[in-house]
Write an enzyme that holds these catalytic residues in place. Structure first.
Site, mmCIF file in Angstrom:
data_model
loop_
_atom_site.group_PDB
_atom_site.id
_atom_site.type_symbol
_atom_site.label_atom_id
_atom_site.label_comp_id
_atom_site.label_asym_id
_atom_site.label_seq_id
_atom_site.Cartn_x
_atom_site.Cartn_y
_atom_site.Cartn_z
ATOM 1 N N GLY A 46 19.062 20.531 14.522
ATOM 2 C CA GLY A 46 20.237 20.438 15.444
ATOM 3 C C GLY A 46 21.551 21.220 15.352
ATOM 4 N N GLN A 51 30.259 22.937 16.266
ATOM 5 C CA GLN A 51 29.961 23.369 14.848
ATOM 6 C C GLN A 51 30.134 24.987 14.834
ATOM 7 O OE1 GLN A 51 26.286 21.257 14.778
ATOM 8 N NE2 GLN A 51 27.000 21.116 12.453
ATOM 9 N N CYS A 91 23.555 17.607 7.597
ATOM 10 C CA CYS A 91 24.262 18.538 8.593
ATOM 11 C C CYS A 91 24.807 19.834 8.083
ATOM 12 C CB CYS A 91 25.675 17.691 8.929
ATOM 13 S SG CYS A 91 26.636 18.416 10.120
ATOM 14 N N LEU A 92 24.519 20.864 8.958
ATOM 15 C CA LEU A 92 24.820 22.217 8.803
ATOM 16 C C LEU A 92 26.274 22.399 8.305
ATOM 17 C CD1 LEU A 92 22.479 24.005 11.089
ATOM 18 C CD2 LEU A 92 22.118 23.482 8.633
ATOM 19 N N HIS A 133 23.347 11.930 16.237
ATOM 20 C CA HIS A 133 24.039 12.852 15.322
ATOM 21 C C HIS A 133 24.925 13.904 16.011
ATOM 22 C CE1 HIS A 133 24.501 15.067 11.294
ATOM 23 N NE2 HIS A 133 24.719 16.030 12.263
ATOM 24 N N GLU A 134 24.206 14.609 17.232
ATOM 25 C CA GLU A 134 24.837 15.744 17.779
ATOM 26 C C GLU A 134 25.739 15.383 18.822
ATOM 27 O OE1 GLU A 134 24.130 18.712 16.462
ATOM 28 O OE2 GLU A 134 22.620 17.908 15.193
ATOM 29 N N HIS A 137 29.095 14.832 17.230
ATOM 30 C CA HIS A 137 29.711 16.093 17.134
ATOM 31 C C HIS A 137 30.724 16.184 18.153
ATOM 32 C CE1 HIS A 137 28.422 17.875 13.118
ATOM 33 N NE2 HIS A 137 27.166 17.808 13.410
HETATM 34 NI NI NI Z 1 25.534 18.052 12.083
#
Ligand code: NI
Length: 167
Positions: A46, A51, A91-92, A133-134, A137
């Site tokens: 995701g 991000q 998480c990226l 999670h997204e 963000h």
């Molecule tokens: Ni993330």
């Protein structure tokens, strides 16, 4: 298509609350493609617009093994959620760290798709976890916020050290 730079914790831009998309049109499509390419290359399941430095409420997701279920969610909202479950999350924007986070096991979601058509669906497990999670963000929230302060600070210091070393 091109890969985008992913902002890393503790970059303050990850703490902004993103603005709703006012009107969905084709001008967004190349951004979606770039975000998918960036997410697949990372690799991740995701990636939220914030991000990659875009202050708007949309995210790309694909939790399938074969990367054949790309999902674009615009202005996503959780309508309801049931049962809690703990899953290991990464998480990226927080590379190299995985921690268990408790979220709803099943959720009902409303959003717009890439054409601006309304979506209304239920899902569970990994996909439900990922969507929560997204959406976090988009609200300026990161999974490290669910950890103890000590753990979060340790992760922050480590990532800042790596940033200084130019990684
Ligand atoms: Ni993330």
């Amino acid at each position: 298509m091109s890969q985008l730079e992913i902002l890393k914790f503790p970059d303050p831009r990850l703490r902004q609350v993103a603005k709703p998309v006012a009107r969905v049109d084709k001008s967004y499509w190349s951004t979606f493609e770039d975000m998918f390419e960036t997410m697949y290359a990372a690799p991740g399941v995701g990636l939220a617009a914030v991000q990659v430095g875009i202050d708007e409420r949309f995210t790309v997701i694909d939790v399938s093994d074969g990367r054949e279920e790309p999902l674009v969610l615009i202005n996503p909202q959780i309508i309801s959620g049931t049962d809690a479950c703990d899953l290991e999350e990464g998480c990226l924007s927080v590379p190299g760290h995985q921690e268990s986070v408790r979220r709803f096991q099943s959720i009902r979601v409303q959003a717009l798709d890439k054409d601006g058509k309304p979506l209304d669906f239920e899902c569970d497990g990994l996909l439900a976890h990922c969507i929560q999670h997204e959406i976090d963000h988009l609200d300026g929230k990161l999974f490290v916020d669910y950890l103890s302060r000590l753990k979060r600070e340790r992760i922050r210091k480590q990532l800042e050290r790596e940033l200084r070393r130019g990684r």
